[in-house]
Design a protein around this motif. Structure first.
Motif, short mmCIF file in Angstrom:
data_model
loop_
_atom_site.label_atom_id
_atom_site.label_comp_id
_atom_site.label_asym_id
_atom_site.label_seq_id
_atom_site.Cartn_x
_atom_site.Cartn_y
_atom_site.Cartn_z
N ARG A 57 -8.25 3.18 15.10
CA ARG A 57 -7.29 3.78 16.30
C ARG A 57 -9.52 3.57 17.26
NH1 ARG A 57 -3.76 9.50 16.92
NH2 ARG A 57 -1.60 8.79 15.97
N ALA A 58 -9.43 3.83 16.63
CA ALA A 58 -10.91 4.03 17.69
C ALA A 58 -11.06 2.05 18.29
CB ALA A 58 -12.13 3.60 17.10
N GLU A 59 -10.62 1.20 17.73
CA GLU A 59 -11.14 0.04 18.50
C GLU A 59 -9.73 -0.72 19.49
OE1 GLU A 59 -11.39 -4.70 16.93
OE2 GLU A 59 -11.30 -3.04 15.20
N PRO B 289 0.62 -0.90 0.16
CA PRO B 289 0.12 -0.11 0.34
C PRO B 289 1.14 0.82 0.37
CG PRO B 289 0.27 -0.79 1.92
CD PRO B 289 0.92 -2.26 1.05
N GLY B 290 0.16 2.22 -0.49
CA GLY B 290 0.57 3.73 -0.55
C GLY B 290 1.19 4.09 1.00
N LEU B 291 1.88 5.04 1.32
CA LEU B 291 1.18 5.57 2.16
C LEU B 291 0.42 6.47 2.88
CD1 LEU B 291 4.01 6.67 4.62
CD2 LEU B 291 4.38 8.57 3.75
N SER B 292 -0.20 7.49 2.09
CA SER B 292 -1.85 7.72 2.25
C SER B 292 -2.57 7.20 2.48
CB SER B 292 -1.80 8.53 1.07
OG SER B 292 -1.93 7.84 -0.05
N LYS B 293 -3.06 5.64 2.21
CA LYS B 293 -3.20 3.98 2.02
C LYS B 293 -3.13 3.46 3.57
CE LYS B 293 -5.26 0.17 0.37
NZ LYS B 293 -5.62 -0.80 -0.74
N LEU B 294 -2.12 3.48 3.92
CA LEU B 294 -1.57 2.96 4.94
C LEU B 294 -2.11 4.13 6.64
CD1 LEU B 294 -0.32 1.20 6.55
CD2 LEU B 294 2.54 2.29 6.12
N ARG B 295 -1.94 5.47 6.31
CA ARG B 295 -1.85 6.37 7.12
C ARG B 295 -3.50 6.02 7.22
NH1 ARG B 295 -0.93 10.16 4.31
NH2 ARG B 295 -3.14 11.14 4.17
N ASP B 296 -4.30 6.33 6.49
CA ASP B 296 -5.71 6.70 6.73
C ASP B 296 -7.06 4.72 6.89
OD1 ASP B 296 -5.74 8.51 4.97
OD2 ASP B 296 -6.58 7.77 3.56
N TYR B 297 -5.60 3.12 7.14
CA TYR B 297 -6.24 2.86 7.88
C TYR B 297 -5.76 2.86 9.08
CZ TYR B 297 -5.97 -2.38 8.78
OH TYR B 297 -6.82 -4.02 9.16
N VAL B 298 -4.41 3.07 9.33
CA VAL B 298 -4.32 3.21 11.08
C VAL B 298 -4.91 3.83 11.86
CG1 VAL B 298 -2.27 3.29 11.74
CG2 VAL B 298 -1.84 2.38 10.43
N LYS B 299 -5.53 4.95 10.85
CA LYS B 299 -5.83 5.82 11.98
C LYS B 299 -7.54 5.67 11.87
CE LYS B 299 -7.59 10.91 10.92
NZ LYS B 299 -7.55 12.41 10.72
N ASP C 192 -6.24 8.20 26.31
CA ASP C 192 -5.85 9.58 26.54
C ASP C 192 -5.33 9.62 25.62
OD1 ASP C 192 -7.96 12.08 26.36
OD2 ASP C 192 -5.69 12.78 27.77
N THR C 193 -3.94 9.58 25.93
CA THR C 193 -2.62 9.18 25.05
C THR C 193 -2.80 9.06 24.26
OG1 THR C 193 -1.35 9.68 27.65
CG2 THR C 193 -0.53 9.58 25.51
N TYR C 194 -2.77 8.18 23.56
CA TYR C 194 -3.51 7.44 22.16
C TYR C 194 -4.41 8.56 21.21
CZ TYR C 194 -3.87 4.15 18.32
OH TYR C 194 -3.47 3.20 17.12
N ARG C 195 -5.12 8.75 21.95
CA ARG C 195 -6.13 9.80 21.46
C ARG C 195 -5.96 10.91 20.64
NH1 ARG C 195 -9.62 9.58 24.70
NH2 ARG C 195 -11.14 7.57 24.59
N ARG C 196 -5.06 11.30 21.30
CA ARG C 196 -4.50 13.45 21.60
C ARG C 196 -3.18 12.90 20.14
NH1 ARG C 196 -4.73 13.83 26.73
NH2 ARG C 196 -3.05 14.05 26.95
N ALA C 197 -2.79 11.45 19.70
CA ALA C 197 -0.97 10.85 19.45
C ALA C 197 -1.43 11.93 17.64
CB ALA C 197 -0.84 10.29 19.56
N PRO C 198 -0.34 12.54 17.52
CA PRO C 198 -0.98 12.83 15.47
C PRO C 198 -0.72 11.69 14.81
CG PRO C 198 1.43 13.20 17.11
CD PRO C 198 0.50 12.51 17.73
N ALA D 284 -10.46 1.24 22.29
CA ALA D 284 -11.73 0.98 23.65
C ALA D 284 -10.95 0.25 23.80
CB ALA D 284 -12.75 0.57 22.47
N LEU D 285 -9.98 -0.80 23.99
CA LEU D 285 -9.75 -2.01 23.80
C LEU D 285 -8.65 -1.96 25.43
CD1 LEU D 285 -8.43 -4.21 20.82
CD2 LEU D 285 -10.03 -4.98 23.03
N LEU D 286 -7.76 -0.43 24.90
CA LEU D 286 -7.16 0.11 25.96
C LEU D 286 -8.11 0.72 27.24
CD1 LEU D 286 -4.60 1.96 24.90
CD2 LEU D 286 -4.32 -0.12 25.65
N GLU D 287 -9.14 1.27 27.18
CA GLU D 287 -10.30 1.49 28.38
C GLU D 287 -10.99 -0.17 29.04
OE1 GLU D 287 -12.95 4.19 26.26
OE2 GLU D 287 -11.26 5.44 26.76
#
Length: 564
Positions: free
Chosen positions: A520-522, A507-517, A537-543, A525-528
């Motif tokens: 994040r929600a799942e 995958p290209g860089l943009s496709k990889l970034r969109d997938y990883v982003k 919360d740290t992970y939620r605010r991470a760039p 949720a697992l961390l909580e």
């Protein structure tokens, strides 16, 4: 199938039986209009053997009491009020053998409550779905006062469950009597209310078309025939007519039940067959896709397995940037062409050129990651060199030493093995998941496929500096580190976690970034769920990407139980 004119299987036609089906009758009316009373009285008809009464809902509860109706002769089929148990009660009633050689009748009292229950099921499911979506999106869920929309897919599910009930009733070899409530409502014209009133059946809206006769009880003893499917009765289609002498026995006789067929003559539609047809077609086309290029000799023109091996070999031995060279091969020839080009390697056996490039890319990335980790730990570049690179260099040093210091068991013809592999030698590097060979491995044990990774010892440091200076490679590595974190939280491997975006190749860089982003929600949720609100919360605010994310998660994974 367009173009096919010959029948696919042998068929035959038949003449009509001219017999009516066992009727399915619908008796509707407002509350206290005598629906259940007429059903109980009709159970004593001499046309039927036994009547099985399935009562749904506890608002009326007249099945036991109406056993006192003169001539009533029925048995109550009990259930626990759930959909599956109601359906199973109908199955049991359908499976009962005839009594005294006469077919049995089934009474369902009433289908209005059944449809209300199916609607309530989907309303509850819609609210639970809304609460889950709110929890996933980290927003306030709906309260009891907030309306929740039942989506069309849930209404379709309710209709499917309703249709399963009717499907089972159509398997019955005797008459079926359905009771339903009817309401007087305002008539609409062009979506606007009028002064007129009309009667509406409280059930699934397609129920009238599924039955053979509809009788409305406007009041006790006041019956009207509003719809019927029969040739034994002189009625005018589309008109409502009074039914002064109404009874269930009279209705059965005027529908021609005495001459009815032993079972309902009907061929049910099978929409699930479309899925089977699609699966069979895919199975038939899969061998053709795999064998097509080889059979037609068009494993892409201009590229064969030997040429693909040579291109990948040159890319792996590139001193500047083997990653970009491998990706350039994929861009130049295309994923479809490379997948149709078979290659054979000593390490991985037979596989197509695209899979070979993917394995090579994964190995180079793993080696680069390992060197960065060793460099961060303060180790020297020589210590971070992969074993497959170091051992051939050590072997040459032994051969360059005086004969007295060399191993006596070393064959004299082993020196040619130290030369770089030929260009037509399969080039794949060793599997990153395989165990590393022991330090004392002899030169003969080193695969020729590992030789392209035999880089001069003075090269890793300059290459590492160039790679660190490439912002795209730094961003890609940061995204891969985050994908590794997400995979560990889900108890899976990074390769399985990223499999959806690797189906069409790297995958290209943009496709990889969109997938990883998007993942994040799942992960948050697992961390909580694991009582890690601060880290979540740290992970939620991470760039995206966060190059220090791996360090932030290191204490959590170090303290996790073994296997996480």
């Amino acid at each position: 199938m367009p173009g096919i004119t010959t029948p696919l299987r042998e068929r035959k036609s038949r003449r009509p039986t001219c017999l009516p089906n066992p009727p399915m009758m619908l008796l509707v009316g407002p509350e206290k209009s005598g629906k259940s009373f007429e059903a109980a009285a009709g159970s004593g008809s001499d046309l039927i053997g036994m009547t099985y009464w399935i009562e749904i809902g506890g608002s009326e509860g007249t099945a036991d009491y109406y056993g006192l109706v003169p001539g009533a002769r029925y048995e109550i089929v009990e259930h626990n009020g759930t959909y599956q148990d109601i359906l199973d009660a109908i199955r049991w009633a359908v499976a009962q053998p005839p009594v005294n050689g006469k077919p049995n009748m089934i009474v369902v009292d009433n289908v209005t409550v059944l449809w209300d229950m199916l609607s309530d099921e989907q309303a509850l499911y819609a609210r639970r779905r809304a609460e889950r979506n709110a929890q996933r999106d980290r927003r306030r869920g709906p309260s009891l006062d907030d309306p929740v929309v039942v989506d069309p897919d849930l209404w379709n599910r309710a209709k499917d469950r309703w249709g399963e009930i009717l499907w089972m009733l159509r398997r019955h070899s005797g008459p079926t009597l359905l009771l339903a409530r009817q309401e007087v409502v305002t008539a609409f014209e062009n979506d606007k209310p009028t002064r007129d009133k009309t009667r509406k059946i409280k059930a699934e809206r397609n129920l009238p078309s599924a039955v053979d006769a509809i009788v409305e009880l406007h009041a006790f003893g006041e019956a009207h025939l509003t719809g019927v499917r029969t040739l034994h009765w002189d009625v005018k289609p589309g008109q409502s007519m009074p039914f002064p002498d109404f009874s269930v026995d009279t209705l059965l006789r005027r529908l021609g039940f005495e001459e009815a067929a032993a079972a309902r003559q009907v061929t049910e539609t099978r929409p699930e067959a479309y899925l089977q047809e699609t699966d069979q077609r895919a199975q038939q086309q899969a061998p053709a896709r795999q064998q097509g290029p080889a059979r037609q000799g068009n494993a892409p023109q201009g590229l064969n397995g030997k040429q693909a091996v040579k291109l990948i070999h040159r890319a792996l031995t590139d001193e500047n940037n083997p990653l970009e060279c491998l990706r350039a091969i994929r861009e130049e020839w295309g994923v479809r062409t490379l997948r149709a080009t078979p290659t054979e390697t000593k390490m991985w056996g037979r596989l197509n050129a695209d899979d070979l490039i993917t394995k090579s890319l994964n190995f180079i990335e793993e080696q680069a990651k390992k060197r960065e980790e060793e460099a961060a730990g303060g180790e020297t570049p020589e210590a971070s060199t992969p074993p497959a690179t170091v051992e051939p260099e050590q072997a040459r040093e032994h051969h360059d030493a005086p004969p007295a210091e060399s191993s006596p068991a070393q064959p004299e013809h082993a020196e040619p093995e130290q030369a770089p592999p030929a260009e037509d030698t399969p080039p794949p590097p060793p599997d990153p998941q395989a165990e590393e060979p022991p330090p004392a491995e002899s030169p003969e044990d080193t695969s020729a496929a590992e030789e392209p990774q035999d880089l001069p010892p003075q090269q890793p440091a300059p290459r590492k500096r160039r790679k660190e200076q490439d912002p795209l490679e730094i961003a890609r590595q940061g995204l891969l580190d985050e994908a590794e974190i997400q995979a560990r939280l889900k108890f899976t491997t990074r390769r399985d976690h990223l499999q959806p975006i690797y189906e069409d190749g790297e995958p290209g860089l943009s496709k990889l970034r969109d997938y990883v982003k998007a993942q994040r929600a799942e992960a948050i949720a697992l961390l909580e769920e694991n009582d890690q609100p601060a880290l979540a919360d740290t992970y939620r605010r991470a760039p995206v990407p966060d190059l220090d994310l791996k360090k932030k998660f290191a204490p959590y994974f170090d303290s996790a139980p073994a296997g996480q």
